[in-house]
Motif scaffolding. Sequence first.
Motif, PDB file in Angstrom:
ATOM      1  N   THR A 120      47.205  83.100 -64.974  1.00 38.03           N
ATOM      2  CA  THR A 120      46.770  81.709 -64.925  1.00 38.03           C
ATOM      3  C   THR A 120      46.554  81.341 -63.468  1.00 38.03           C
ATOM      4  O   THR A 120      47.473  81.425 -62.653  1.00 38.03           O
ATOM      5  CB  THR A 120      47.814  80.785 -65.564  1.00 38.03           C
ATOM      6  OG1 THR A 120      47.958  81.125 -66.954  1.00 38.03           O
ATOM      7  CG2 THR A 120      47.395  79.326 -65.444  1.00 38.03           C
TER       8      THR A 120
ATOM      9  N   VAL B  33      52.771  66.052 -59.896  1.00 35.39           N
ATOM     10  CA  VAL B  33      53.957  66.787 -60.339  1.00 35.39           C
ATOM     11  C   VAL B  33      54.923  65.852 -61.060  1.00 35.39           C
ATOM     12  O   VAL B  33      55.460  66.182 -62.129  1.00 35.39           O
ATOM     13  CB  VAL B  33      54.643  67.458 -59.134  1.00 35.39           C
ATOM     14  CG1 VAL B  33      56.009  68.020 -59.527  1.00 35.39           C
ATOM     15  CG2 VAL B  33      53.757  68.568 -58.566  1.00 35.39           C
TER      16      VAL B  33
ATOM     17  N   PHE C 280      53.060  70.099 -64.807  1.00 30.25           N
ATOM     18  CA  PHE C 280      53.275  71.450 -65.306  1.00 30.25           C
ATOM     19  C   PHE C 280      53.924  71.501 -66.682  1.00 30.25           C
ATOM     20  O   PHE C 280      54.183  72.577 -67.204  1.00 30.25           O
ATOM     21  CB  PHE C 280      54.069  72.265 -64.278  1.00 30.25           C
ATOM     22  CG  PHE C 280      53.296  72.500 -63.014  1.00 30.25           C
ATOM     23  CD1 PHE C 280      52.071  73.148 -63.043  1.00 30.25           C
ATOM     24  CD2 PHE C 280      53.766  72.043 -61.793  1.00 30.25           C
ATOM     25  CE1 PHE C 280      51.335  73.350 -61.890  1.00 30.25           C
ATOM     26  CE2 PHE C 280      53.040  72.250 -60.631  1.00 30.25           C
ATOM     27  CZ  PHE C 280      51.823  72.905 -60.685  1.00 30.25           C
ATOM     28  N   GLU C 281      54.154  70.330 -67.252  1.00 31.23           N
ATOM     29  CA  GLU C 281      54.503  70.266 -68.676  1.00 31.23           C
ATOM     30  C   GLU C 281      53.256  70.004 -69.518  1.00 31.23           C
ATOM     31  O   GLU C 281      53.240  70.281 -70.721  1.00 31.23           O
ATOM     32  CB  GLU C 281      55.530  69.162 -68.938  1.00 31.23           C
ATOM     33  CG  GLU C 281      56.942  69.473 -68.453  1.00 31.23           C
ATOM     34  CD  GLU C 281      57.075  69.398 -66.943  1.00 31.23           C
ATOM     35  OE1 GLU C 281      56.691  68.367 -66.365  1.00 31.23           O
ATOM     36  OE2 GLU C 281      57.543  70.394 -66.341  1.00 31.23           O
TER      37      GLU C 281
ATOM     38  N   ARG D 288      51.407  76.635 -66.734  1.00 30.52           N
ATOM     39  CA  ARG D 288      51.981  76.881 -65.415  1.00 30.52           C
ATOM     40  C   ARG D 288      51.240  78.051 -64.757  1.00 30.52           C
ATOM     41  O   ARG D 288      51.099  79.112 -65.353  1.00 30.52           O
ATOM     42  CB  ARG D 288      53.467  77.188 -65.522  1.00 30.52           C
ATOM     43  CG  ARG D 288      54.193  77.264 -64.180  1.00 30.52           C
ATOM     44  CD  ARG D 288      55.691  77.359 -64.398  1.00 30.52           C
ATOM     45  NE  ARG D 288      56.204  76.097 -64.920  1.00 30.52           N
ATOM     46  CZ  ARG D 288      56.700  75.110 -64.172  1.00 30.52           C
ATOM     47  NH1 ARG D 288      56.740  75.254 -62.851  1.00 30.52           N
ATOM     48  NH2 ARG D 288      57.148  74.001 -64.722  1.00 30.52           N
TER      49      ARG D 288
ATOM     50  N   ASP E 105      50.108  81.163 -62.056  1.00 27.90           N
ATOM     51  CA  ASP E 105      50.698  82.297 -61.351  1.00 27.90           C
ATOM     52  C   ASP E 105      50.391  82.262 -59.860  1.00 27.90           C
ATOM     53  O   ASP E 105      51.039  82.958 -59.076  1.00 27.90           O
ATOM     54  CB  ASP E 105      50.165  83.611 -61.942  1.00 27.90           C
ATOM     55  CG  ASP E 105      50.618  83.797 -63.379  1.00 27.90           C
ATOM     56  OD1 ASP E 105      51.835  83.767 -63.617  1.00 27.90           O
ATOM     57  OD2 ASP E 105      49.744  83.952 -64.258  1.00 27.90           O
TER      58      ASP E 105
ATOM     59  N   ALA F 161      55.601  74.664 -58.916  1.00 27.05           N
ATOM     60  CA  ALA F 161      55.392  75.702 -59.933  1.00 27.05           C
ATOM     61  C   ALA F 161      56.169  76.968 -59.624  1.00 27.05           C
ATOM     62  O   ALA F 161      56.292  77.852 -60.483  1.00 27.05           O
ATOM     63  CB  ALA F 161      53.902  76.018 -60.048  1.00 27.05           C
TER      64      ALA F 161
END
Length: 426
Positions: A77, A162, A167-168, A172, A174, A359
């Motif tokens: 990702t 954030v 990120f919910e 998420r 990489d 993250a």
Amino acid sequence: MSIDAASRPLDIDAAAASRLDLAAIYRDLHANPELSFQEHRTAGIVAERLGALGLAVTPGIGQTGVVGVLENGGGSTVLLRADMDGLPVLEQTGLDYASTARGTDADGNDVPVMHACGHDVHVTCLLGAVEQLVALRAEWSGTLVAVFQPAEEWGGGAQAMVDDALFERIPRPDVVLGQHVAPFPAGWVGVHAGVAMAAADSITVRLHGEGGHGSRPETTIDPVLMAASLTVRLQSVVSREIAPNDAAVLTVGQLHAGTKNNIIPAEASLGLSVRTFDDAVREKVVTAIERMAKAEAAASGATREPEILFEEHFPLTRNDVPATERTAAALRRALGDDRVIDPGMVSGSEDVGVLASAAGVPLVYWFLGGFEPALFADFMRTGRMPEDVPSNHSPLFGPVIEPTLATGVSALTAAALEWFAGEPTV
């Protein structure tokens, strides 16, 4: 898995000839800038374009942020980020698409608005890269996350996203990748591993005196004199308290006091900008500011200690070293070895690192040249552009459209394809 698209040079001319009219998008964005957390028009354009390209779009994250997600099978990702806000600057470029926009700042003041830091370039390039990656989707596998962030200039846009459960609400990543247009020749990019950009603190020092008539200064405690003395004293912090092999910048950008020539006011304030590349150096500079402010107040006989208000804060921008090496190799393959340079540490600041830190993944952030390519010979000989090339935040800041946009699209596309080429190795 192995992906041919990640290992072959990208065609910059093909990027320039995208189905999206990137030059028209850029001119429109440049002519219609919006202040931090007010990027409603820009966000609407972004959401519409992302939706037309087939991405799942989530608007309104962190007030005006927009995220587009394209799930394309298993794999990494990859988050690509662009910022959207303009600055309270009166444009003086003379361009036929120059901004005449005005806005209301956070203090309620009517101000001119300009894309004086190139965020219009960033938005346009990311839209172009998304289009390229959609067109190449048969050649890569993974999840693309395109983040269009508000309020970078305010220093809180990334954190606002954030805090709004970014990120919910999205996959998420990489890795976090991004770029910033800068005053060096178009067609080149610059990337530096490790600490790449300074931490920045915006500090207001409010000095309290006792006002009175200008003809009777002996009955007052003059905060104007206090502020002037402190302004001069602060110039010694970097020159006399910071080691030569460390780096810091302390600028007094504002000094406000008084309303009339014959009135000594009761209060004066200084607006400071501090840039550092090391947390220990930052602490030393901040401690010195506090010490000097209190000492000047005491020397002037002030009955109240100064207020020291910490406002905007940008953390250090740290490029993960292995991730940067991997990404820089992909940029060299895409653009050519001679078009990827190391600019060293830059004293400007960014909040993109907040996304990577939140993250828990590597960040790679590079610079995109935006000015006349013919200047590259001078740039390589002297290590700097000619003095008359406008810097970011200048009212004369006007990147050339090409090859800036095509190079930015190609750089983002190449970097993303490199990370789609396999699972993260850092």
